[in-house]
Structures are given as C-alpha cells and as structure tokens.
Design a protein around this motif. Structure first.
Motif, PDB file in Angstrom:
ATOM      1  N   THR A   1       0.841  -1.193   0.000  1.00 56.05           N
ATOM      2  CA  THR A   1       0.000   0.000   0.000  1.00 56.05           C
ATOM      3  C   THR A   1       0.881   1.249   0.000  1.00 56.05           C
TER       4      THR A   1
ATOM      5  N   TYR B   1      -3.982   4.442  -0.506  1.00 57.88           N
ATOM      6  CA  TYR B   1      -3.412   4.567  -1.848  1.00 57.88           C
ATOM      7  C   TYR B   1      -3.455   6.029  -2.257  1.00 57.88           C
TER       8      TYR B   1
ATOM      9  N   ASP C   1      -4.913   8.232  -4.179  1.00 54.13           N
ATOM     10  CA  ASP C   1      -6.081   8.469  -5.018  1.00 54.13           C
ATOM     11  C   ASP C   1      -6.182   9.942  -5.403  1.00 54.13           C
TER      12      ASP C   1
ATOM     13  N   ASP D   1     -11.017   6.787  -9.396  1.00 59.87           N
ATOM     14  CA  ASP D   1     -11.013   5.351  -9.607  1.00 59.87           C
ATOM     15  C   ASP D   1      -9.916   4.741  -8.748  1.00 59.87           C
ATOM     16  N   ASP D   2     -10.261   3.756  -7.933  1.00 63.46           N
ATOM     17  CA  ASP D   2      -9.285   3.143  -7.023  1.00 63.46           C
ATOM     18  C   ASP D   2      -9.382   1.615  -7.068  1.00 63.46           C
TER      19      ASP D   2
ATOM     20  N   GLU E   1      -7.165  -0.633  -6.878  1.00 61.28           N
ATOM     21  CA  GLU E   1      -6.343  -1.335  -5.887  1.00 61.28           C
ATOM     22  C   GLU E   1      -7.098  -1.508  -4.575  1.00 61.28           C
ATOM     23  N   ARG E   2      -7.857  -0.486  -4.184  1.00 64.83           N
ATOM     24  CA  ARG E   2      -8.635  -0.592  -2.942  1.00 64.83           C
ATOM     25  C   ARG E   2      -9.756  -1.623  -3.091  1.00 64.83           C
TER      26      ARG E   2
ATOM     27  N   HIS F   1     -13.321  10.426  -1.473  1.00 69.06           N
ATOM     28  CA  HIS F   1     -12.206  11.366  -1.604  1.00 69.06           C
ATOM     29  C   HIS F   1     -12.599  12.707  -1.008  1.00 69.06           C
TER      30      HIS F   1
ATOM     31  N   LYS G   1     -15.530   7.423  -4.335  1.00 72.66           N
ATOM     32  CA  LYS G   1     -14.618   6.724  -5.235  1.00 72.66           C
ATOM     33  C   LYS G   1     -15.313   5.491  -5.818  1.00 72.66           C
TER      34      LYS G   1
ATOM     35  N   SER H   1     -14.509   2.567  -5.214  1.00 69.75           N
ATOM     36  CA  SER H   1     -14.637   1.605  -4.118  1.00 69.75           C
ATOM     37  C   SER H   1     -15.913   1.826  -3.310  1.00 69.75           C
TER      38      SER H   1
END
Length: 437
Positions: A314, A352, A354, A363-364, A366-367, A414, A425, A427
């Motif tokens: 992370t 992360y 973001d 857009d995340d 990875e999360r 965010h 986000k 997520s």
C-alpha cells in the motif's frame, strides 16, 4: 463473493480527531494530539487537524453518504475533550449535543450508531497530570463513559471502550512517533495496564446506563518468523505476546502473558477481575502481518521488525495480505476457544494515492481488490467456525492520518481538503453493491 448470513453487520469506521475539525467549537478542550501536532517535526507535512474534514459542521452531508452506501452501521468515536474539556468534572452540554444530533441523524438514515469512547485523543489536562501512566486516568475514563452513556445509551447500538490500546501504548509511549511523544520502550507497561483498567471500569459504567453490547477494538498482526534459529523463534514469541496477547489475555480472564515489559508491581489486587469483566464483542483491527527475527547484538529490544517479501504494498508500504486476516481470525478462535466472544472486524482498509481524473472521477481499483480479498478472507474464516458477525471498512472519508498528516488516503470517499468537497470513489460504489447483495 460467497454469501454472508442475514444480519451480518456491514459498516465503515472513522475517528473524531481525524475528521471532526472544529477543535475550538462546543467548548472543546485541547487534546494530546492538538499539542503534539503543534510541535515542529512531529507531523510529516506540518499540518494540523484543526479543520480536518470539517465533519463537525458537515455531519449531515456525511450521514447522507452513509445512507447512500447502504451500510447497516457507522463506527465513529466520541472526542473526550468535547465532553469533558479537562478530562474531569461535569459533562459539557454543547459537546454532547453534537453527538446527540449525529446519533439521531444516523438512526433516521437507518444506520446503527457504533460509538468508540477513546480513539487516542486524551484531554491534555490529564496528560499534564501523568496521562495513562497515572492510575487515576482509568477512573477519569470511567466517569467520562458514564456521562456519555447517560446521554446516548438509549440509542447507541454497540459501545467500544478503547481503540487499539497496543498502538497507543507502543507508538505514543514506547517510541514516541504518536502523541504524547513519550519514549519509554518497555517502561510503558503502566500505560497498557491503566488503559485496560479504564476499559474494565468503563464496562461497568456503560452497563449501568445502556443495554447495548460492549466491546473493545484491538489491533492484531499475525507474526511471521524470519529466520530459523532458536533466537528467531524466541523473538517471534516475544513480539506475538506483546502485540497480540498483552491486551487480550487479561480481557478473557487469563492474566498477563509473559511479554516484554510486564511489571506485576503495577497490578493491584482486584485489577485483573475488573479488566476481565465480560464483553459481548471483540473488535479486531487488521492491516498487515509483521515479520520478526532475532535482534542484532546490543539492541534494546528482544526482537527486530523486518519487511516481508513477496507482497504488493500500500501507500503506507504495508504488505497486502488478505491471508493474514483469515490466519489471524483462526488463530484467535483456536487460542481462546469458548472464552472468545463474537468477533467484528472493526477496521480493515488501505491507503493509496487516489486523485480525481479530468472528469472528476476517483477510480481506485487497488482498494477494491484489497477489500474484496479481505472480505473473502473473513468468509473463509467463518466457514471454519470463527464467530465473525461484522466487517467495517476503514475509512468512510480520506482524513488526517495522525503523524502522516494529509499524505495518506484511506477513504471510500475522496476529500479535497482545500474545499472539503466529497467525491465517492469507485470503491464506494463497489462496497455499496456488496452490502446490497
């Protein structure tokens, strides 16, 4: 995604100091973090939480975000300095009024209020009198719990006494990277004992004014031995006792483990019985496993923390290890057996870098991948018999991340700190769809 049972509690978590701002509103007194953040060099970006996410004034907007997310519970913390500006004396009505409005707003939105009483923001006046090194702070904490429960106890659905007492002891009093900045190493054991004593006294206070279940939220980390010598094994056992057992064994009636720094002289007759007052839920906060090996000769510590290879990382450089959460839950179940109450994962999340794109979207992926893996790990542990009844994402909002200031983003939403604009986000949408399913 494997199915979860009906009634499983889906939630998100925050803490007062990281999001509320308005540090001078409601007659709030200063906390140890207000003092710490003003000291040069303490916070990575030199920021303070004086405004943070301005949740104190934007709580209605944030409650609407919770309603849109579809979660069944919101874990927030009450700011002790907002209720008792000096950590003692009668309740500050204006401070309680804020949480009264917040709790009522949550219930109107169909979200269960889950209230944490201590998330590290000790009133500075208590620190000036010795803080958690002073046994009297445990008694003051129980009085604060009583005042808060008397006002909110008919509506809060789950009480959490302390958040991560191990982290507050180790980072705040052991190595000094968190407030109050003490560097006591293993002489910090009184901080552990007095936090646990305060927890036990608070359990009694909460039960006197509320019929809702009571919990504590501990930070846990599966310990991975690096090296294969007897010294490496001893180091691993020492770290596991310190991080994973020091704040759990006594809660479940087993007394203190043989952990570094434990000083029986600090423990008075009757203390362990108070600490072992039955709880209804054990909160589990999990972020990553810890690699341990024997220390270099001459080290003041009986172990050395080392990076673990083979994992994605992370923005905090923590390894992404969903398997560690499953391992941890199974280990707790096997270690404590019938003494273990039901478990709720009260923090699980990742930082992360973001940022909004040209169209303003955040857009995340990875999360999303992180949370998907950890939710699946919980379900796998449940399939093997671990009594997990809830999962809370850390965090609803990007926030002021303690000594890292505004440099780390954990939120499903965010936050533009200059404008306080909230942007859900990808997520957020993913978790919303998960809770609906």
């Amino acid at each position: 995604m494997p199915a979860f049972p009906a009634g499983f509690r889906w939630g998100v978590s925050t803490s007062a100091y990281q999001i509320e701002g308005a540090t001078a509103a409601d007659g709030r007194g200063p906390s140890i973090w207000d003092t710490f953040a003003q000291e040069a060099g303490r916070i990575v970006d030199g920021s303070t939480a004086d405004e943070a996410c301005d949740h104190r004034h934007r709580y209605a907007e944030d409650t609407a975000l919770l309603a849109g997310l579809g979660v069944s519970a919101y874990r927030f913390s009450v700011a002790w300095p907002r209720i008792q500006p000096t950590g003692a004396g009668p309740a500050n009505a204006a401070g309680l009024d804020f949480y009264d409005r917040l709790v009522d707003g949550l219930l109107a939105a169909g979200v269960d209020p889950v209230a944490t009483l201590f998330h590290w923001d000790l009133p500075q006046a208590l620190e000036d009198a010795g803080g958690w090194l002073n046994r009297d702070t445990a008694a003051r904490f129980a009085e604060y719990a009583d005042l808060t429960a008397a006002r909110l106890g008919d509506r809060v659905k789950l009480w959490i006494t302390l958040n991560e007492p191990f982290i507050h002891m180790s980072l705040g009093h052991g190595i000094g990277t968190h407030a109050p900045g003490r560097m006591l190493l293993f002489d910090a054991f009184p901080v552990a004992h007095h936090q646990l004593l305060g927890h036990g006294l608070a359990v009694a206070a909460l039960r006197a004014s509320s019929t809702s279940p009571v919990a504590i939220a501990n930070n846990y980390s599966p310990v991975r031995q690096v090296g294969d010598t007897d010294a490496d094994r001893a180091a691993t056992e020492a770290y596991d006792a310190l991080h994973n057992r020091l704040f759990t064994d006594p809660l479940l009636g087993l007394g203190y483990p043989d952990a570094p720094g434990v000083d029986p002289a600090v423990v008075r007759d009757g203390d362990l019985a108070v600490i072992a007052a039955p709880i209804d839920v054990l909160g589990v906060n999990y972020y990553n496993p810890t690699g341990i090996r024997a220390p270099e000769e001459g080290s003041p510590l009986p172990f050395e923390i080392v990076p673990l290879d083979g994992y994605a990382r992370t923005a905090f450089d923590w390894p992404v290890a969903p398997d560690g959460l499953r391992e941890l839950l199974l280990h707790l179940h096997r270690r404590y057996g019938d003494a273990l109450p039901e478990i709720q994962v009260t923090e699980s999340g990742c930082a992360y870098d973001d940022a909004p794109d040209a169209q303003g979207r955040v857009d995340d992926p990875e999360r999303i991948a992180y949370l998907d893996g950890h939710v699946r790990a919980v379900r796998e542990a449940m399939a093997e018999g671990v009594p997990v009844t809830g999962y809370f994402v850390w965090s609803l909002l990007d926030n002021w991340e303690w000594a890292e200031g505004f440099t780390k983003r954990f939120g499903l939403v965010h936050v533009d700190y200059a404008t306080q604009r909230r942007t859900p986000k990808s997520s957020y949408a993913w978790f919303r769809d998960l809770t609906r399913r």
